[in-house]
Design a protein around this motif. Structure first.
Motif, PDB file in Angstrom:
ATOM      1  N   ILE B 355       9.171   0.130  -4.974  1.00  0.00           N
ATOM      2  CA  ILE B 355      10.159  -0.330  -3.874  1.00  0.00           C
ATOM      3  C   ILE B 355      11.506  -0.133  -4.508  1.00  0.00           C
ATOM      4  N   LEU B 356      11.789  -0.611  -5.567  1.00  0.00           N
ATOM      5  CA  LEU B 356      13.367  -0.387  -6.058  1.00  0.00           C
ATOM      6  C   LEU B 356      13.842   0.912  -6.329  1.00  0.00           C
ATOM      7  N   ASN B 357      12.879   1.663  -6.684  1.00  0.00           N
ATOM      8  CA  ASN B 357      13.073   3.075  -6.938  1.00  0.00           C
ATOM      9  C   ASN B 357      13.481   3.876  -5.544  1.00  0.00           C
ATOM     10  N   SER B 358      12.351   3.590  -4.741  1.00  0.00           N
ATOM     11  CA  SER B 358      12.549   4.188  -3.357  1.00  0.00           C
ATOM     12  C   SER B 358      14.062   3.732  -2.614  1.00  0.00           C
ATOM     13  N   ARG B 359      14.451   2.516  -2.988  1.00  0.00           N
ATOM     14  CA  ARG B 359      15.524   2.015  -2.409  1.00  0.00           C
ATOM     15  C   ARG B 359      16.888   2.347  -3.426  1.00  0.00           C
ATOM     16  N   GLN B 360      16.558   2.873  -4.445  1.00  0.00           N
ATOM     17  CA  GLN B 360      17.781   3.239  -5.222  1.00  0.00           C
ATOM     18  C   GLN B 360      18.461   1.996  -5.821  1.00  0.00           C
ATOM     19  N   MET B 361      17.603   1.120  -6.334  1.00  0.00           N
ATOM     20  CA  MET B 361      18.186  -0.169  -6.759  1.00  0.00           C
ATOM     21  C   MET B 361      17.858  -0.095  -8.415  1.00  0.00           C
ATOM     22  N   SER B 362      18.587  -1.068  -8.947  1.00  0.00           N
ATOM     23  CA  SER B 362      18.340  -1.147 -10.382  1.00  0.00           C
ATOM     24  C   SER B 362      17.339  -2.384 -10.379  1.00  0.00           C
ATOM     25  N   TYR B 363      16.874  -2.278 -11.645  1.00  0.00           N
ATOM     26  CA  TYR B 363      15.892  -3.401 -11.951  1.00  0.00           C
ATOM     27  C   TYR B 363      16.422  -4.785 -11.873  1.00  0.00           C
ATOM     28  N   ASP B 364      17.729  -4.834 -12.051  1.00  0.00           N
ATOM     29  CA  ASP B 364      18.347  -6.416 -12.032  1.00  0.00           C
ATOM     30  C   ASP B 364      18.656  -6.766 -10.414  1.00  0.00           C
ATOM     31  N   LEU B 376       0.826 -13.722  -3.297  1.00  0.00           N
ATOM     32  CA  LEU B 376       0.429 -12.488  -2.535  1.00  0.00           C
ATOM     33  C   LEU B 376      -0.547 -11.736  -3.838  1.00  0.00           C
ATOM     34  N   ILE B 377      -0.154 -11.907  -4.918  1.00  0.00           N
ATOM     35  CA  ILE B 377      -1.075 -11.063  -5.922  1.00  0.00           C
ATOM     36  C   ILE B 377      -2.697 -12.238  -5.902  1.00  0.00           C
ATOM     37  N   LYS B 378      -2.663 -13.431  -5.702  1.00  0.00           N
ATOM     38  CA  LYS B 378      -3.710 -14.157  -5.745  1.00  0.00           C
ATOM     39  C   LYS B 378      -4.573 -13.555  -4.119  1.00  0.00           C
ATOM     40  N   LEU B 379      -4.059 -13.362  -3.395  1.00  0.00           N
ATOM     41  CA  LEU B 379      -4.527 -13.059  -2.023  1.00  0.00           C
ATOM     42  C   LEU B 379      -5.273 -11.925  -2.108  1.00  0.00           C
ATOM     43  N   VAL B 380      -4.558 -10.895  -2.904  1.00  0.00           N
ATOM     44  CA  VAL B 380      -5.102  -9.571  -3.119  1.00  0.00           C
ATOM     45  C   VAL B 380      -6.392  -9.713  -3.922  1.00  0.00           C
ATOM     46  N   SER B 381      -6.030 -10.366  -5.024  1.00  0.00           N
ATOM     47  CA  SER B 381      -7.258 -10.514  -6.105  1.00  0.00           C
ATOM     48  C   SER B 381      -8.318 -10.967  -5.522  1.00  0.00           C
ATOM     49  N   GLU B 382      -8.281 -11.958  -4.706  1.00  0.00           N
ATOM     50  CA  GLU B 382      -9.409 -12.929  -4.117  1.00  0.00           C
ATOM     51  C   GLU B 382      -9.997 -12.029  -3.069  1.00  0.00           C
ATOM     52  N   GLY B 383      -9.329 -10.916  -2.693  1.00  0.00           N
ATOM     53  CA  GLY B 383      -9.804 -10.032  -1.771  1.00  0.00           C
ATOM     54  C   GLY B 383      -9.671 -10.477  -0.205  1.00  0.00           C
ATOM     55  N   LYS B 384      -8.555 -11.531  -0.173  1.00  0.00           N
ATOM     56  CA  LYS B 384      -8.454 -11.832   1.313  1.00  0.00           C
ATOM     57  C   LYS B 384      -7.365 -11.043   2.107  1.00  0.00           C
ATOM     58  N   VAL B 385      -6.631 -10.453   1.231  1.00  0.00           N
ATOM     59  CA  VAL B 385      -5.866  -9.141   1.696  1.00  0.00           C
ATOM     60  C   VAL B 385      -5.908  -7.907   1.066  1.00  0.00           C
ATOM     61  N   GLY B 386      -5.952  -6.754   1.750  1.00  0.00           N
ATOM     62  CA  GLY B 386      -6.446  -5.520   1.113  1.00  0.00           C
ATOM     63  C   GLY B 386      -5.191  -5.071   0.255  1.00  0.00           C
ATOM     64  N   ARG B 387      -5.325  -4.372  -0.795  1.00  0.00           N
ATOM     65  CA  ARG B 387      -4.157  -3.982  -1.691  1.00  0.00           C
ATOM     66  C   ARG B 387      -3.007  -3.240  -0.999  1.00  0.00           C
ATOM     67  N   ALA B 388      -3.517  -2.323   0.052  1.00  0.00           N
ATOM     68  CA  ALA B 388      -2.567  -1.304   0.637  1.00  0.00           C
ATOM     69  C   ALA B 388      -1.656  -2.387   1.513  1.00  0.00           C
ATOM     70  N   ASN B 389      -2.715  -3.247   2.213  1.00  0.00           N
ATOM     71  CA  ASN B 389      -1.703  -4.190   3.036  1.00  0.00           C
ATOM     72  C   ASN B 389      -0.765  -5.236   2.125  1.00  0.00           C
ATOM     73  N   GLY B 390      -1.210  -5.541   0.909  1.00  0.00           N
ATOM     74  CA  GLY B 390      -0.544  -6.407  -0.004  1.00  0.00           C
ATOM     75  C   GLY B 390       0.946  -5.644  -0.191  1.00  0.00           C
ATOM     76  N   LYS B 391       0.933  -4.459  -0.419  1.00  0.00           N
ATOM     77  CA  LYS B 391       2.219  -3.640  -0.718  1.00  0.00           C
ATOM     78  C   LYS B 391       2.955  -3.646   0.410  1.00  0.00           C
ATOM     79  N   LYS B 392       2.301  -3.615   1.640  1.00  0.00           N
ATOM     80  CA  LYS B 392       3.344  -3.638   2.908  1.00  0.00           C
ATOM     81  C   LYS B 392       4.032  -4.893   2.858  1.00  0.00           C
ATOM     82  N   ILE B 393       3.070  -5.975   2.682  1.00  0.00           N
ATOM     83  CA  ILE B 393       3.769  -7.449   2.715  1.00  0.00           C
ATOM     84  C   ILE B 393       4.695  -7.628   1.540  1.00  0.00           C
ATOM     85  N   LEU B 394       4.544  -6.970   0.505  1.00  0.00           N
ATOM     86  CA  LEU B 394       5.600  -6.919  -0.581  1.00  0.00           C
ATOM     87  C   LEU B 394       6.998  -6.238  -0.309  1.00  0.00           C
ATOM     88  N   ALA B 395       6.810  -5.122   0.411  1.00  0.00           N
ATOM     89  CA  ALA B 395       8.009  -4.529   0.943  1.00  0.00           C
ATOM     90  C   ALA B 395       8.740  -5.336   1.789  1.00  0.00           C
TER      91      ALA B 395
END
Lengths: 396, 480
Positions: B355-364, B376-395
């Motif tokens: 996401i940072l790269n696509s937005r041309q933002m630095s790490y910091d 969010l990681i927990k929701l995905v790893s427990e299978g409550k949210v799909g990984r692809a949807n997890g990425k959308k939420i993260l964005a």
């Protein structure tokens, strides 16, 4: 006679003037220099705010010599005030004429004390750091002090108590607990007269000194003449510090941002040069040259650093004297009138600093009364002003 | 003959304090209206007195400690006199006689291995304003927003010998100062600027050559080019007498790729330094010193060791994470929330980086709430949210720090459904409309099922446990 006094309306009965080194929001502050012709500050000096809060009314401003580094005010771009061939100080004249109760001045280079001594007034230059310098035109920041001039010691005391106190806006302002020490009065029993400081005074000045000594003795105060070679060196080292800081502080005036600007110039460099050439007076220019020379890399260690060290030595010398004596008595000037001859001598102020430099360089409080000067230990303002009241009473 | 380049750097870093060094004006004017953050004090008007911003001393001390410096317990400010239109007081308040920090050491790593660079001193000072030249009107405007913004100048000993080392050194300074949160150090924003002092001498010689200085370099790439150019120029001068080298200040013209003489030492101004009588010496007592010492962050190396030895991350992951304190902090709180270091590192180093790269933002510039990321990681790893949807939420979390992943997932229909009858219905439809994929799968091409799987996932908006879907698909195909 030129008297540069701007009148403003005031309701209060207690009135005062401020000299033109003290910044005012509604009245121009020009520091006696063409360079600041018409300059109106965006803010008011802390001392004026404090006085206004306590109901004192500012009646106007009085002229000073250019950046107040001269003898009595004669280098003002408004011209010198001369009465019967004698040089006069604008602030002292206003007080003497009884137009106001007291004056707030910036004691930069001793002219305030010389003026008080010559006009038989009382002045107090308090301990450095007890009165805020916020809103005063900076010239010699390490030594200049807001001072009070009045007809009586009691008025000086009243005005000083109204302006003294800690101010967060001034990094050199002392903590309130320190400043409170000025309130404790200690009876003065022992006065030291420095024989080395009597050099060069004329007959009238030494007569005044003798009179004062007599009054002191009459009041049961011990007067002892002591020999000291260090304090008499003050003016030489003060000249180094004073000129260096002055040079540094006036270099920002360039004719661009505010104040005077030359009419004719080609390009920015000529704008600076012409504005400064036309607006600055001879004494200031000489002081700028001296100051830039003493601060140069080649001279810093040889001259400036030595002067800083000597300042410490002089402070210590005074401390030694104050271990045995309460105050030191010395002249404030060599004569009670400066004439045309003195005005022709550009460096007369540097010479007369012999008497005022000891208190300037050390930041110690100095009281002028009855034509003479007392230099006291830090925070001895009230004690010295009580002594001044005795001299005032007896001298009449 | 072989030559070596001797380089010393003077790095100016803008401190990230809220207000300026001697007045209460905002110190952050990047992109602001000209002269919006000024007052009589920072405009140098007569009568204002400097009052030291204590936070500046805090940060100066902290920077000194990060670079292993000795802290001067009594530090003083001095006046440096010079006249320039962007300096309204005609002097800069800086530290000449007793800087806040001295004698430091910074370790850098290049392709040639590790090396220690000595720090001569760090001093605090005020910045100058900016001149804006208007070519159309042939006038120059002055912007005082930057006057009195606090800076530290980090002066190194001439211990650097190549552009690569300079880059590593600047990266290291940036990293350490950002860890301590005292500065942004962004060359593009002018919050880090660099003067390069360079000389050349025969390899092995202990005598320094003639030194030239290039001032106000503001990009690593330009610095690298300038060092290469100057080194070549110096060697040419020594070997072929192309010119006589003099100690001087030079201007680097990055477009022309050349340096030009600005002024020689002989004509350089005398700064007439002297102690500023308006600023009392700053005395750092034990209490103050210790409180700053206690506030120091964990150093990058210590973090790295902890990540590997205690948390069990790979060396690669640890190296990537410690590049930025923002990433580390996000990682640590995500890990604390979800309990999986590996998952936390993966999400940060792949998903967040993408996401940072696509937005041309630095790490910091990572600005995601670590705790929320952990959830969010927990929701995905427990299978409550799909990984692809997890990425959308993260964005979306990059745009809004206040998002709670679980609530957000519910509100936006990202929760995995356990309704097998729905999955069966969708699976049947997919099988009916993809006979070729079904035949391929049946004839042994196991991968063919992915087409069906993808179609179902799309239909279910990703809200389905992948294993359940696979099982149902296989079961349905076998029914045919």
């Amino acid at each position: 006679m030129k008297k540069y006094t701007v009148k403003t309306q005031t309701q209060s009965t207690a009135k005062f003037v401020a000299d033109d080194m003290i910044l005012t929001k509604d009245i121009p502050t020009c520091a006696g220099s063409k360079m600041l012709d018409g300059y109106v500050s965006l803010f008011e000096a802390e001392v004026l705010t404090r006085l206004a809060d306590k109901g004192y009314g500012l009646a106007g401003k009085t002229d000073v010599g250019e950046f107040s580094i001269d003898l009595l005010g004669e280098t003002s771009y408004n011209g010198a005030i001369i009465e019967d061939g004698v040089l006069k100080n604008a602030t002292a004249s206003v007080i003497k004429d009884g137009e106001v109760d007291f004056a707030i001045t910036l004691d930069v280079n001793g002219s305030v004390r010389r003026a008080a001594a010559q006009d038989g007034l009382v002045s107090i230059k308090p301990t450095y750091g007890t009165v805020s310098r916020f809103g005063t035109i900076p010239v010699v920041c390490s030594g200049e002090t807001v001072s009070v001039m009045a007809k009586t010691a009691d008025l000086c005391k009243e005005a000083l108590s109204a302006i003294a106190g800690h101010d967060d806006k001034d990094g050199t302002s002392l903590p309130q607990s320190e400043i409170d020490k000025t309130k404790t009065e200690k009876e003065i029993r022992k006065v030291a007269v420095l024989s080395s400081m009597l050099k060069g005074v004329d007959g009238k000045v030494s007569e005044k000194l003798n009179n004062v000594c007599e009054i002191l003795r009459k009041n049961g105060i011990e007067v002892t003449e002591i020999d000291d070679s260090v304090i008499a060196l003050s003016s030489a080292y003060w000249a180094v510090l004073m000129s260096a800081e002055c040079c540094n502080n006036v270099s920002k005036y360039d004719g661009v941002k505010y104040g005077y600007r030359a009419q004719n110039f080609m390009g920015i460099d000529e704008l600076y040069t012409n504005s400064r050439t036309e607006a600055f007076g001879f004494l200031l220019k000489s002081t700028i040259l001296l100051g830039s020379e003493t601060l140069s890399t080649a001279n810093y260690v040889k001259i400036y650093d030595k002067a800083l060290r000597m300042r410490r030595v002089i402070v210590e010398e005074f401390a030694k004297i104050f271990a045995s004596y309460d105050v030191v008595l010395m002249p404030a000037c060599s004569a009670f009138a400066y004439g045309e001859e003195d005005m022709k001598n550009t460096y007369k102020a540097y010479e007369e600093n012999f008497y005022t430099a000891p208190a300037s360089i050390t930041g110690l409080p100095a009281v002028v009364v009855g034509g003479v000067q007392f230099v006291g230990n830090a925070f001895s303002e009230n004690s010295m002003l009580s002594l001044a009241a005795i001299i005032e009473k007896e001298g009449k | 003959m072989k030559y070596e380049t001797v380089i010393g750097l003077e790095v100016h870093v803008e401190l990230a304090t809220k207000s300026k060094i001697f007045c209460s004006c905002s110190a952050h004017s990047y992109g602001a209206e000209p002269n919006a953050h000024v007052c009589p004090a920072c405009c140098g008007m007569p009568g204002m007195l400097p009052v030291v911003n204590k936070r500046v001393v805090d940060y100066g001390m902290k920077a000194g400690m990060m670079l292993n410096c000795h802290i001067n317990r009594t530090t003083t400010f001095d006046k440096k006199s010079y006249y320039y239109p962007d300096l309204p007081a005609a002097y800069q308040t800086t530290q000449w006689f007793a800087p806040v920090a001295v004698n430091g050491l910074v370790e850098i790593e290049t392709s040639k291995g590790k090396k220690s660079i000595r720090i001569k001193q760090i001093h605090m000072e005020e910045d100058a304003g900016k001149l804006v030249h208007d070519i159309r009107e042939d006038t120059t405007h002055v912007d005082f927003n930057r006057t009195s913004v606090p800076l530290i100048e980090i002066v190194s000993q001439p211990d650097l010998s190549s552009a690569e080392e300079v880059e590593a050194y600047l990266d290291r300074l940036k990293n350490l100062l950002r860890y301590a949160k005292v500065a942004e150090c962004e060359m593009a924003h002018g919050t880090m600027r660099c003067d390069v002092n360079l000389s050349v001498r025969p390899e092995g010689s202990d005598k320094l050559g003639v030194r030239t200085e290039m001032k106000n370099m503001n990009s690593i790439e330009a610095i690298k080019r300038a060092i290469e150019y100057e080194t070549a120029r110096h060697i040419d001068a020594i070997e072929h007498n192309t010119e006589v080298l003099v100690q001087e200040t030079r201007r680097w013209d990055d477009i022309k790729g050349k340096s030009f003489a600005m002024r020689s030492k002989e004509t350089a101004g005398d700064y007439r330094y002297f102690p500023d009588p308006n600023v009392m010496p700053v005395v750092i007592d034990d209490e103050w010193f210790n409180s700053i010492k206690a506030s120091l962050p964990e150093f990058p190396e210590v973090k790295r060791a902890r990540y590997i030895n205690e948390i069990g991350l790979s060396e690669y992951d640890a190296d990537q994470l410690i590049k930025s304190i923002a990433i580390c902090e996000c990682f640590e709180s995500a890990y604390a929330e979800c309990g999986s270091a590996k998952d936390s590192a993966n999400w940060l180093l792949s998903e967040c980086m993408n996401i940072l790269n696509s937005r041309q933002m630095s790490y910091d510039m990572l600005d995601v709430d670590g705790k929320a990321l952990g959830k969010l990681i927990k929701l995905v790893s427990e299978g409550k949210v799909g990984r692809a949807n997890g990425k959308k939420i993260l964005a979306d979390m990059f745009d809004n720090r206040d998002i709670d992943p679980e609530t957000y997932a519910k509100e936006n229909g990202y929760i995995v459904s356990n309704d097998t009858s729905l999955i069966e219905k969708v699976a049947k439809e997919a099988i009916a409309s993809n006979p070729r994929a079904v035949n391929d799968f049946k004839s042994g091409k196991e991968k063919a099922i992915m087409a069906l799987f993808g179609a179902c996932m799309k239909q279910l908006k990703g809200n389905c446990d992948p294993n359940t879907l696979k099982e149902i698909l296989i079961a349905e195909i076998n029914k045919i």
